[in-house]
Motif scaffolding. Structure first.
Motif, PDB file in Angstrom:
ATOM      1  N   ARG A 172     -17.944 -18.840  27.063  1.00 31.41           N
ATOM      2  CA  ARG A 172     -17.690 -18.328  25.657  1.00 31.41           C
ATOM      3  C   ARG A 172     -17.994 -16.757  25.709  1.00 31.41           C
ATOM      4  N   MET A 197     -12.806 -12.393  16.224  1.00 30.08           N
ATOM      5  CA  MET A 197     -12.780 -11.752  17.469  1.00 30.08           C
ATOM      6  C   MET A 197     -11.408 -11.759  17.963  1.00 30.08           C
ATOM      7  N   TRP A 218     -15.494 -14.855  23.185  1.00 31.09           N
ATOM      8  CA  TRP A 218     -15.664 -15.976  22.118  1.00 31.09           C
ATOM      9  C   TRP A 218     -17.036 -15.658  21.292  1.00 31.09           C
ATOM     10  N   PRO A 219     -17.120 -16.227  20.233  1.00 35.13           N
ATOM     11  CA  PRO A 219     -18.609 -16.216  19.511  1.00 35.13           C
ATOM     12  C   PRO A 219     -19.373 -17.049  20.425  1.00 35.13           C
ATOM     13  N   LEU A 249     -12.977 -25.676  26.816  1.00 35.25           N
ATOM     14  CA  LEU A 249     -12.450 -24.635  25.790  1.00 35.25           C
ATOM     15  C   LEU A 249     -11.077 -24.459  25.914  1.00 35.25           C
ATOM     16  N   ARG A 294     -19.491  -9.144  21.493  1.00 33.65           N
ATOM     17  CA  ARG A 294     -19.770  -8.251  20.188  1.00 33.65           C
ATOM     18  C   ARG A 294     -21.245  -7.700  20.181  1.00 33.65           C
ATOM     19  N   MET A 337     -10.271 -12.748  21.835  1.00 37.55           N
ATOM     20  CA  MET A 337     -10.713 -14.027  22.321  1.00 37.55           C
ATOM     21  C   MET A 337      -9.721 -14.627  23.245  1.00 37.55           C
TER      22      MET A 337
END
Lengths: 358, 358
Positions: A293, A1, A298-299, A30, A200, A4
C-alpha cells in the motif's frame, strides 16, 4: 490520493526470497502484478510473481529492462549494490528511498543517524585495523561484538570479544572488511516495532512484538510483548521519528533492546521484517500489504491487532514437524516452497493464535 | 498422513479466474506451486501461478503435458468438458472427483441426487420441448424458473415464468438446450455452507453465511447468519451428508433456502464458492487453503470463526469505490487484477470486520 497505483500495475521487487514471495501475494490482493529481479535460480518469490528476471545486479541491460517493465521499484533486502540503485533511480521511483538504504547498509552510518536523532544505541566505534580496534576496546569496553560494517545478517560477519586478548582473532574474522565494535547491552528482552509510512506522510505502527533468537537467528516473536503501556508508546514514537526523518515510504522493522534505562535501538531494516510475520494472522492488513500500500501510493491499512499470536520460524529440519503442525488447531502454516532443506535455512514459519482478543 | 503432498509439489488448476487466483495464493502458503490450465488469455490466476498453459479444453496434447507437469489436479469451476476429464483422469488424481462433477454439471442429476439423499429441493421437472414444458408447469406450478440443465451460472441461462402463457418465450430463451423447470420457493432468506472433506474422510464446515443477491449475482454474505442454532446444525449435517455420499475431496459450496418448513437445497458447487470469501478475514484457515489442504492429502485446518464479517462483491463500476474503500478501517480489499472493467463482471470483493468476536 491521485497518485494511487491502479489495478493491473506492476510492482518491481529486488530480491526473490520469502519476503519477496509474501510481498507478491499481498500485491495480488490489491490487484497488482509483481516482477521479481533476482540473481539466483528458482527464487521462492517466482512461484507467485507475474514475471521474473534472472540476472546479476551488475547487468545494466537487465536492470534497464526490469525498470521499463514496472511502475515502481521496492526491495526485500537492504544490501543492494549501489551501482544497481544508481542505474534504477532515474528510471522509476525506488521506495523506500535511497537515504534509508544508504543509512541501513552501513552500521556506523546507521548508529550515527540514530544517535543524531537523540535515540540511544549500544556504545560503538569504527574499526579498520589493530590500532583502531585497540582504541575501540578502550572506548567501548568488553565484552563487545565486532561486526562488519556492511552486508551482515542473521548473525553472519560477527565475532565476540569476551576480553581484549580476543582482539586478533576477532579482527581476523572480519577478513579485512571495515568493522564496528559494539558494546554489550545488558537488556531484559528485545522487541521490534513494524512501522509504515506512506507517500502522504501518514504513519502507522503495529503492536510491538517480543523476540527470542537462537544461534543469531530469530526463533520466536510474541504479541503482545511484556512492554508497559509507557514503553510501548515510546517504541512507537521513536519509530515514527525514524520514519519521518528519512521521509520514508514503506514498512520498516526497528529492533529495540528493553533495559531498565529505557529503549535502546539495536538496528533498523528498511523492509518488511521477520518479526512482523505474526501480522498475517493477527491483523486485517498484514505488514506485506501495508508495505505494498505504501509503495503504491495508497492509504495505509488498518493494522490493529485482533488476536494474540506467537510466530515461530521453521529452520532447516524443523520442516519434519510440518505434518504435526498441519494438525494443530489455531495454527497457520506459511511455507516458502524452498526445495532444499539446509541447516540454518529459513524454510517457513507458523503463527499460533494463542487466544482470541476480546 | 503419508500421502501428504510435500513442499515444492505442483497443484494443477483447471480454470484461471479469481477463484484459481486465490487458490494459487493459498497453495503458496503451504509451499506448493500451481500450474493453471486456461483457454482464455491473461487469466487473473496467471499473476500468482508458477506456470500457465493457454490452450482449449479440446487440446489433448496440452492436457497431457499439463497432467505430466502436476501432482494433482483440481478446478475452479464445474463446467469442464467431459472429454477433457476423460483424458486427464487416468494420468493424475482429479479432486474433487468425477462423481461430484457429473452430478453438479446437470441440474436434473443434481436434484435427483439430493432428493435421493432425503434432502428437500424446489419442485422440479425436466423440459425438452413444448409438450414436456406444459407437463412440467402442470406438475410444478407457476411462478417458476426455466433453466438450462447445464452450464448456467450467475443467473445466466434462466427465464422466469409468471404464468403458463410465458411458456413459449421461456422455451425460446433456452435456445434448444435441455432444461429444468423449478418451482418458486417461498424462502425467508438464503444461506450457504462452505464444507470441506479430505482424503481421510474428515469433514469440516464453516459457519453458514447469509447471502443477498442482486441481478442474479451474489452481492453480500454476512456471518453470522440469522439461522437458529438448530437450523445451523441441520445445515452443517446435511452438508456433511452430501460430502460423504460423494466421497468428496475438497471444498464445496451448498446454497440453502431457509423456509418455515426448514432448509431446502438450492444448489451445490463442487469448488470454493463466492459466499465463502469472508473466511479470508474471519478464520485462521480460509476456504482456499482448506481446499488446497484437502486436495493435497493434508489434514483439514481450523475453520473456526474469530470475527463477524460482511463480504461484498465489487462488480463492474464498483471499482470506482476502491480509493474510498482503501481508507476504511477494518476493511480488507481483495482485487482480482482484471484489466477491463465490464458491467456485471466480478472485479473484486471486500471483507468488512464488523466487530471482533469476544
Amino acid at each position: 490520493m491521485s497518485d494511487m497505483l491502479k489495478t493491473g500495475a506492476t510492482i518491481g521487487i529486488l530480491g526473490g526470497g520469502q519476503l519477496g514471495r509474501m510481498l507478491s501475494v499481498a500485491a495480488s490482493r490489491l490487484g497488482f502484478r509483481t516482477h521479481i529481479f533476482e540473481p539466483g535460480a528458482h527464487p521462492p518469490a517466482a512461484d507467485v510473481a507475474h514475471q521474473v528476471t534472472t540476472a546479476p545486479y551488475e547487468d545494466a541491460a537487465a536492470l534497464g529492462a526490469f525498470a521499463a517493465a514496472v511502475d515502481v521499484i521496492t526491495y526485500e533486502f537492504e544490501n543492494i549494490p549501489t551501482t544497481a540503485l544508481d542505474l534504477l533511480e532515474p528510471l522509476r521511483p525506488i521506495r523506500p528511498g535511497r537515504e534509508a538504504l544508504r543509512i541501513s547498509q552501513d552500521r556506523i552510518t546507521e548508529k550515527d543517524f540514530l544517535t543524531g536523532l537523540g535515540l540511544k544505541t549500544a556504545p560503538y566505534a569504527a574499526v579498520d585495523d589493530a590500532a583502531s580496534l585497540e582504541a575501540a576496546i578502550a572506548a567501548v569496553g568488553v565484552p563487545a561484538i565486532l561486526k562488519t560494517r556492511r552486508f551482515g545478517y542473521d548473525g553472519k560477519g560477527q565475532s565476540r570479544l569476551m576480553a581484549a586478548t580476543d582482539a586478533p582473532r576477532a579482527l581476523a574474522d572480519m577478513a579485512g572488511s571495515p568493522a564496528i565494535l559494539e558494546g554489550f547491552v545488558d537488556f531484559q528482552y528485545e522487541v521490534s516495532v513494524i512501522g509504515a509510512r506512506n507517500t502522504r506522510g501518514d504513519v502507522a505502527c503495529y503492536d510491538p512484538g517480543e523476540n527470542v533468537h537462537r544461534d543469531g537467528i530469530l526463533h520466536r516473536t510474541t504479541v503482545p510483548s511484556r512492554l508497559s503501556a509507557a514503553l510501548r508508546m515510546d517504541a512507537v514514537l521513536l519509530t515514527a521519528r525514524i520514519l519521518n526523518a528519512l521521509d520514508y515510504v514503506g514498512v520498516m522493522g526497528v529492533e529495540l533492546f528493553v533495559t531498565p534505562q529505557g529503549l535502546i535501538v539495536n538496528e533498523i531494516a528498511p523492509r518488511v521484517h521477520n518479526s512482523g510475520h505474526w501480522t498475517q494472522n493477527g491483523c486485517t492488513i498484514d505488514q506485506f500489504e501495508q508495505h505494498i500500500r505504501a509503495v503504491a501510493g495508497w492509504p495505509l491499512g488498518d493494522g490493529s491487532r485482533h488476536a494474540d499470536v506467537v510466530m515461530e520460524n521453521l529452520i532447516g529440519a524443523d520442516m519434519d514437524r510440518v505434518p504435526d503442525l498441519a494438525r494443530e488447531p489455531a495454527t497457520a502454516l506459511h511455507l516458502y516452497g524452498k526445495a532444499e532443506v539446509k541447516a540454518g535455512r529459513k524454510m517457513g514459519h507458523i503463527n499460533r493464535i494463542v487466544t482470541p482478543k476480546g
